[in-house]
Write a protein that holds these residues in place. Structure first.
Motif, PDB file in Angstrom:
ATOM      1  N   TRP A 120       0.832  -1.206   0.000  1.00  0.00           N
ATOM      2  CA  TRP A 120       0.000   0.000   0.000  1.00  0.00           C
ATOM      3  C   TRP A 120       0.865   1.254   0.000  1.00  0.00           C
ATOM      4  O   TRP A 120       1.852   1.336   0.733  1.00  0.00           O
ATOM      5  CB  TRP A 120      -0.901   0.035   1.246  1.00  0.00           C
ATOM      6  CG  TRP A 120      -1.915  -1.065   1.280  1.00  0.00           C
ATOM      7  CD1 TRP A 120      -1.785  -2.282   1.902  1.00  0.00           C
ATOM      8  CD2 TRP A 120      -3.198  -1.064   0.667  1.00  0.00           C
ATOM      9  NE1 TRP A 120      -2.910  -3.035   1.714  1.00  0.00           N
ATOM     10  CE2 TRP A 120      -3.812  -2.314   0.960  1.00  0.00           C
ATOM     11  CE3 TRP A 120      -3.912  -0.132  -0.092  1.00  0.00           C
ATOM     12  CZ2 TRP A 120      -5.081  -2.643   0.513  1.00  0.00           C
ATOM     13  CZ3 TRP A 120      -5.176  -0.455  -0.535  1.00  0.00           C
ATOM     14  CH2 TRP A 120      -5.756  -1.706  -0.239  1.00  0.00           C
ATOM     15  N   LEU A 121       0.470   2.206  -0.828  1.00  0.00           N
ATOM     16  CA  LEU A 121       0.987   3.567  -0.773  1.00  0.00           C
ATOM     17  C   LEU A 121      -0.187   4.463  -0.395  1.00  0.00           C
ATOM     18  O   LEU A 121      -1.208   4.468  -1.092  1.00  0.00           O
ATOM     19  CB  LEU A 121       1.568   3.986  -2.122  1.00  0.00           C
ATOM     20  CG  LEU A 121       1.985   5.459  -2.268  1.00  0.00           C
ATOM     21  CD1 LEU A 121       3.093   5.806  -1.280  1.00  0.00           C
ATOM     22  CD2 LEU A 121       2.415   5.756  -3.699  1.00  0.00           C
ATOM     23  N   LYS A 178       2.139  -5.199  -7.300  1.00  0.00           N
ATOM     24  CA  LYS A 178       1.086  -5.529  -6.337  1.00  0.00           C
ATOM     25  C   LYS A 178       0.580  -4.319  -5.560  1.00  0.00           C
ATOM     26  O   LYS A 178      -0.469  -4.380  -4.909  1.00  0.00           O
ATOM     27  CB  LYS A 178       1.586  -6.573  -5.341  1.00  0.00           C
ATOM     28  CG  LYS A 178       2.666  -6.064  -4.387  1.00  0.00           C
ATOM     29  CD  LYS A 178       3.060  -7.123  -3.365  1.00  0.00           C
ATOM     30  CE  LYS A 178       4.163  -6.596  -2.434  1.00  0.00           C
ATOM     31  NZ  LYS A 178       4.533  -7.577  -1.389  1.00  0.00           N
ATOM     32  N   VAL A 179       1.310  -3.197  -5.611  1.00  0.00           N
ATOM     33  CA  VAL A 179       0.988  -2.062  -4.750  1.00  0.00           C
ATOM     34  C   VAL A 179      -0.347  -1.436  -5.134  1.00  0.00           C
ATOM     35  O   VAL A 179      -0.696  -1.324  -6.314  1.00  0.00           O
ATOM     36  CB  VAL A 179       2.115  -1.006  -4.786  1.00  0.00           C
ATOM     37  CG1 VAL A 179       2.220  -0.329  -6.152  1.00  0.00           C
ATOM     38  CG2 VAL A 179       1.934   0.031  -3.690  1.00  0.00           C
ATOM     39  N   LYS A 180      -1.100  -1.037  -4.121  1.00  0.00           N
ATOM     40  CA  LYS A 180      -2.361  -0.311  -4.299  1.00  0.00           C
ATOM     41  C   LYS A 180      -2.212   1.038  -3.599  1.00  0.00           C
ATOM     42  O   LYS A 180      -1.401   1.185  -2.689  1.00  0.00           O
ATOM     43  CB  LYS A 180      -3.531  -1.110  -3.721  1.00  0.00           C
ATOM     44  CG  LYS A 180      -3.749  -2.450  -4.413  1.00  0.00           C
ATOM     45  CD  LYS A 180      -4.903  -3.236  -3.812  1.00  0.00           C
ATOM     46  CE  LYS A 180      -4.502  -3.915  -2.506  1.00  0.00           C
ATOM     47  NZ  LYS A 180      -3.526  -5.014  -2.706  1.00  0.00           N
ATOM     48  N   ILE A 181      -3.011   2.006  -4.031  1.00  0.00           N
ATOM     49  CA  ILE A 181      -2.871   3.375  -3.525  1.00  0.00           C
ATOM     50  C   ILE A 181      -4.175   3.848  -2.896  1.00  0.00           C
ATOM     51  O   ILE A 181      -5.245   3.686  -3.493  1.00  0.00           O
ATOM     52  CB  ILE A 181      -2.464   4.354  -4.644  1.00  0.00           C
ATOM     53  CG1 ILE A 181      -1.163   3.907  -5.315  1.00  0.00           C
ATOM     54  CG2 ILE A 181      -2.300   5.765  -4.083  1.00  0.00           C
ATOM     55  CD1 ILE A 181      -0.747   4.779  -6.485  1.00  0.00           C
ATOM     56  N   ILE A 182      -4.068   4.406  -1.697  1.00  0.00           N
ATOM     57  CA  ILE A 182      -5.195   5.082  -1.049  1.00  0.00           C
ATOM     58  C   ILE A 182      -4.885   6.576  -1.040  1.00  0.00           C
ATOM     59  O   ILE A 182      -3.827   6.990  -0.551  1.00  0.00           O
ATOM     60  CB  ILE A 182      -5.400   4.588   0.394  1.00  0.00           C
ATOM     61  CG1 ILE A 182      -5.718   3.095   0.426  1.00  0.00           C
ATOM     62  CG2 ILE A 182      -6.541   5.377   1.072  1.00  0.00           C
ATOM     63  CD1 ILE A 182      -5.775   2.515   1.833  1.00  0.00           C
ATOM     64  N   PHE A 183      -5.792   7.361  -1.585  1.00  0.00           N
ATOM     65  CA  PHE A 183      -5.664   8.819  -1.553  1.00  0.00           C
ATOM     66  C   PHE A 183      -6.561   9.387  -0.461  1.00  0.00           C
ATOM     67  O   PHE A 183      -7.690   8.926  -0.262  1.00  0.00           O
ATOM     68  CB  PHE A 183      -6.087   9.445  -2.888  1.00  0.00           C
ATOM     69  CG  PHE A 183      -5.135   9.199  -4.016  1.00  0.00           C
ATOM     70  CD1 PHE A 183      -3.979   9.955  -4.147  1.00  0.00           C
ATOM     71  CD2 PHE A 183      -5.387   8.211  -4.954  1.00  0.00           C
ATOM     72  CE1 PHE A 183      -3.098   9.740  -5.192  1.00  0.00           C
ATOM     73  CE2 PHE A 183      -4.522   7.992  -6.003  1.00  0.00           C
ATOM     74  CZ  PHE A 183      -3.369   8.746  -6.134  1.00  0.00           C
TER      75      PHE A 183
END
Length: 325
Positions: A120-121, A178-183
């Protein structure tokens, strides 16, 4: 009778789990939520450049992690007896130039490693206003209280922000599939820009983020801004400066974040970790009493059990503390 507007926060389809790695970057509000995750012993690296407010500086920092950028003496400047980097918060500043560079480059290397392995970023955008040096045009993440006349201030458009984040994401997804991003958008109100200007800035950030989230998979939006501005919506949830959310507001947003973004198993484990943390803060009336020794021994066993059940939890400090009895 309801005295404030509540709205549902959509849960993530694949919530955060304890054995996942997180990198967080952005405004001072990111520090608040990030501190909660760190306290809960999640594997999170928080603001490797220090606090950054505008999207283009955040994008620049992520690109530099991907580049495994090393800073040199040429990247620093001296002001009031201390050395600074325009890309980094003043927490990296100091009177010893070599020590400043060592601290910056150690953080850069750690961020590059964390980002390469991250699940996660989490990016918290603070303001659409950005600053560049008049001489050379360098984008500035922190002005370090240098004279205002040395900078050009600009309100970045939604299109500029979308393009910058879009380009960064393509690089990131190639390096880490694999990384997903939450803004999130920070609920901190930057009234020094002006009240009207702050609202315009937030509107641009919201427009840019929702464009991206609606366009791409693996991108999500958590409504920290709306929870403070529209749900709590009261100055009693701000600090005395009437700008920063207070501890109650941060706790409220954190509880909403945990409920929507953390896996149910992670939430259950978090409660056990929080219980251990509260026990560590406990101060006995009589330090060497038998009752306190039993208290320590009981929690030492709880920590051992937690570490056996969840080997990715780093509870070495807690185990050492409770084992002293």
């Amino acid at each position: 009778m309801d005295f404030h507007l509540q709205f549902p926060v959509m849960p993530l389809p694949q919530p955060i789990q304890y054995d996942q790695k997180i990198l967080m970057a952005g405004s001072c509000f990111a520090e608040e939520v990030g501190a909660m995750l760190q306290s809960g012993r999640f594997d999170v690296m928080l603001n490797p450049n220090g606090i950054l407010f505008n999207p283009l500086s955040i994008v620049k920092s992520v690109n530099q992690y991907l580049d495994q950028r090393t800073y040199t003496e040429a990247d620093l400047f001296q002001h009031n007896g201390a050395w600074h980097s325009y890309d980094h918060h003043s927490r990296f500043s100091g009177t010893d130039k070599e020590a400043v560079l060592a601290q910056i480059n150690a953080s850069q290397a750690a961020a590059a490693k964390q980002l390469k392995e991250a699940d996660w970023l989490i990016i918290t955008l603070g303001s659409a206003f950005g600053y560049t040096l008049k001489e050379g045009g360098q984008l500035v993440g922190n002005c370090h209280k240098m004279p205002q006349q040395q900078f050009n201030k600009k309100l970045h458009s939604a299109e500029e922000i979308i393009t910058a984040i879009d380009n960064m994401m393509h690089r990131l997804f190639f390096a880490n599939r694999k990384v997903k991003i939450i803004f999130t958008v920070s609920p901190v109100r930057y009234v020094r820009d002006g009240v009207v200007e702050n609202n315009l800035s937030k509107a641009i950030l919201l427009q840019a983020v929702h464009h991206l989230v609606n366009k791409f998979d693996r991108l999500y939006y958590f409504p920290a801004y709306e929870l403070v501005i529209d749900d709590l919506r009261d100055y009693r949830f701000y600090k005395e400066d009437m700008v920063h959310p207070n501890a109650q507001a941060v706790q409220y947003v954190w509880e909403k974040f945990a409920g929507a973004c953390l896996h149910q198993q992670a939430q259950a484990t978090l409660k056990l970790v929080e219980d251990v943390s509260r026990a560590r803060r406990h101060r006995p009336i009589i330090e060497d009493s038998e009752q306190h020794r039993q208290f320590l021994a009981g929690y030492a066993q709880k920590v051992r059990t937690l570490m056996e059940q969840h080997p990715y939890l780093d509870l070495k400090e807690e185990l050492q503390y409770f084992s002293r009895g």
